[in-house]
Design a protein around this motif. Structure first.
Motif, mmCIF file in Angstrom:
data_model
loop_
_atom_site.group_PDB
_atom_site.id
_atom_site.type_symbol
_atom_site.label_atom_id
_atom_site.label_comp_id
_atom_site.label_asym_id
_atom_site.label_seq_id
_atom_site.Cartn_x
_atom_site.Cartn_y
_atom_site.Cartn_z
ATOM 1 N N ASP A 152 -67.399 5.137 -43.740
ATOM 2 C CA ASP A 152 -67.217 4.650 -42.378
ATOM 3 C C ASP A 152 -67.154 3.122 -42.406
ATOM 4 N N GLU B 250 -57.045 4.283 -40.626
ATOM 5 C CA GLU B 250 -57.317 5.578 -39.982
ATOM 6 C C GLU B 250 -56.066 6.108 -39.280
ATOM 7 N N SER C 299 -54.025 9.509 -40.397
ATOM 8 C CA SER C 299 -53.804 10.590 -39.440
ATOM 9 C C SER C 299 -52.332 10.979 -39.378
#
Length: 392
Positions: A218, A323, A327
């Protein structure tokens, strides 16, 4: 006519890389052979030597005076003074600490410069892999269009085709050839750039595989890892330490300098010899030096704060882009890979179910979609490389 089209073929290879990719091997070679890295290493090694100089005693002085007396019976006078001057003893310890701090900073500066250069080289490698992957479908598109063109010409010869179909195929082939040649030129140029980065030693990448992407934590966890190995931040932190050491040296230099030695004097047949001592009062020479070093300390603190803040938000934006791209690539992978539109288009055209114009319009749609995928995939690996720069 067989196409291994679009997403299915390439997506199957997405993320399937050998333990050590060609890119990793190329970077290892560049780290050893790059002339800029070698020059930087020599420069900072020279700087470290320089930092260690200037902390020894001053050169000793020898003074000789021969004074002839007047009148003649006054006699002549000879004076000899051998003296050694030195700073207040605490100065030498402070200067050694400053030299050590600067040496540490030199190592950090070198690592930061090398890290930037290796990231540049890695992006060149990524661009090369992208170009190599693009060349494969361009080659197949060119071959397939050449076959269709020959087919349409043959039909025209036997009176079963039209010149319009031939023209459409020729225009399509012309565009594909241009893309093919432009991409081939880009590959050659990138390989030359890679060879240059490798110190002139030939280095060519023909692979169509990127590098293995580790599990990325993260953002907050990753940010801490990045900051731990951020050599620019470490350099700025070291600049603060150096500024403090310079303040300490400036304060120590404000203490008196001393001088000791031997003094001989001869006059009228008599001689005198003994200890020579002296002291230098620091009234003017060190004026405002401490104030200057404190100003440098304030600047170093501000530079560190600015860098930390800017770097945090740069990394946050990069992580957001990572991210997003991840995706998008996952969405591509979810496309039904069993669907092979180009073979279906080939069959439809051969059976006369669609026109040549419809065929090329649909074909370009799928080709552009595949090209977009390759560009997104390349950007994804560039973003990952930048995020993981701290590991270089």
């Amino acid at each position: 006519m067989k196409y291994n089209i679009l997403l299915g073929f390439v997506l199957l290879s997405f993320g399937t890389i050998t333990a050590q990719s060609t890119i990793d091997k190329a970077l290892s070679e560049i780290a050893k052979n790059n002339k800029t890295i070698q020059a930087n290493t020599n420069y900072w090694n020279a700087q470290k030597v320089q930092y260690k100089t200037g902390n020894s005693l001053y050169n000793p002085t020898v003074e000789y005076d021969y004074l002839k007396g007047t009148p003649a019976n006054a006699g002549n006078q000879t004076d000899i003074v051998i003296a050694q001057s030195f700073d207040f003893p605490t100065v030498y310890g402070k200067k050694n600490q400053l030299a050590t701090a600067r040496t540490t900073q030199a190592d950090l500066e070198l690592k930061a410069a090398n890290q930037d250069l290796l990231l540049e080289a890695k992006k060149v490698c990524i661009e090369l892999v992208y170009r190599n992957k693009l060349q494969l479908p361009l080659t197949k598109r060119k071959e397939a269009t050449e076959k269709w063109l020959a087919h349409f010409k043959k039909k025209l010869e036997i009176g079963d085709g039209t010149i319009l179909d031939v023209n459409k195929a020729e225009i399509q082939l012309l565009e594909i050839k241009k893309q093919f040649q432009d991409n081939a030129s880009a590959i050659a140029k990138l390989n030359e750039q890679l060879t240059s980065l490798n110190g002139g030693n030939a280095l060519v990448i023909t692979d169509v595989a990127y590098f293995d992407v580790p599990v990325i934590s993260d953002f907050e966890t990753l940010e801490k890892e990045i900051e731990t190995q951020d050599y620019i931040r470490k350099t700025l932190e070291q600049e603060k330490i150096i500024a403090q050491k310079q303040i300490d040296v400036s304060k120590a230099m404000a203490l008196p300098k001393m001088e000791v030695g031997y003094h001989y004097q001869g006059i009228l047949g008599q001689t005198y010899n003994g200890i020579h001592t002296g002291i230098s009062l620091p009234l003017w020479e060190s004026k405002n030096t401490v104030k200057l070093q404190k100003a440098k300390m304030t600047f170093a603190e501000s530079a560190l704060t600015d860098h930390t803040n800017e770097h945090y938000y740069e990394n946050k934006q990069l992580y957001g882009r990572y991210e997003s791209l991840k995706s998008i690539l996952e969405d591509y992978q979810k496309i039904n890979q069993s669907v092979a539109p180009i073979p279906l288009l080939d069959k439809a055209l051969a059976a006369g179910q669609i026109s040549v114009l419809e065929y090329f319009v649909e074909l370009n749609y799928y080709n552009n979609s595949y090209n977009s995928f390759l560009e997104i995939e390349k950007e994804y690996y560039e973003v990952v490389a930048t995020l993981l720069k701290y590991q270089l």
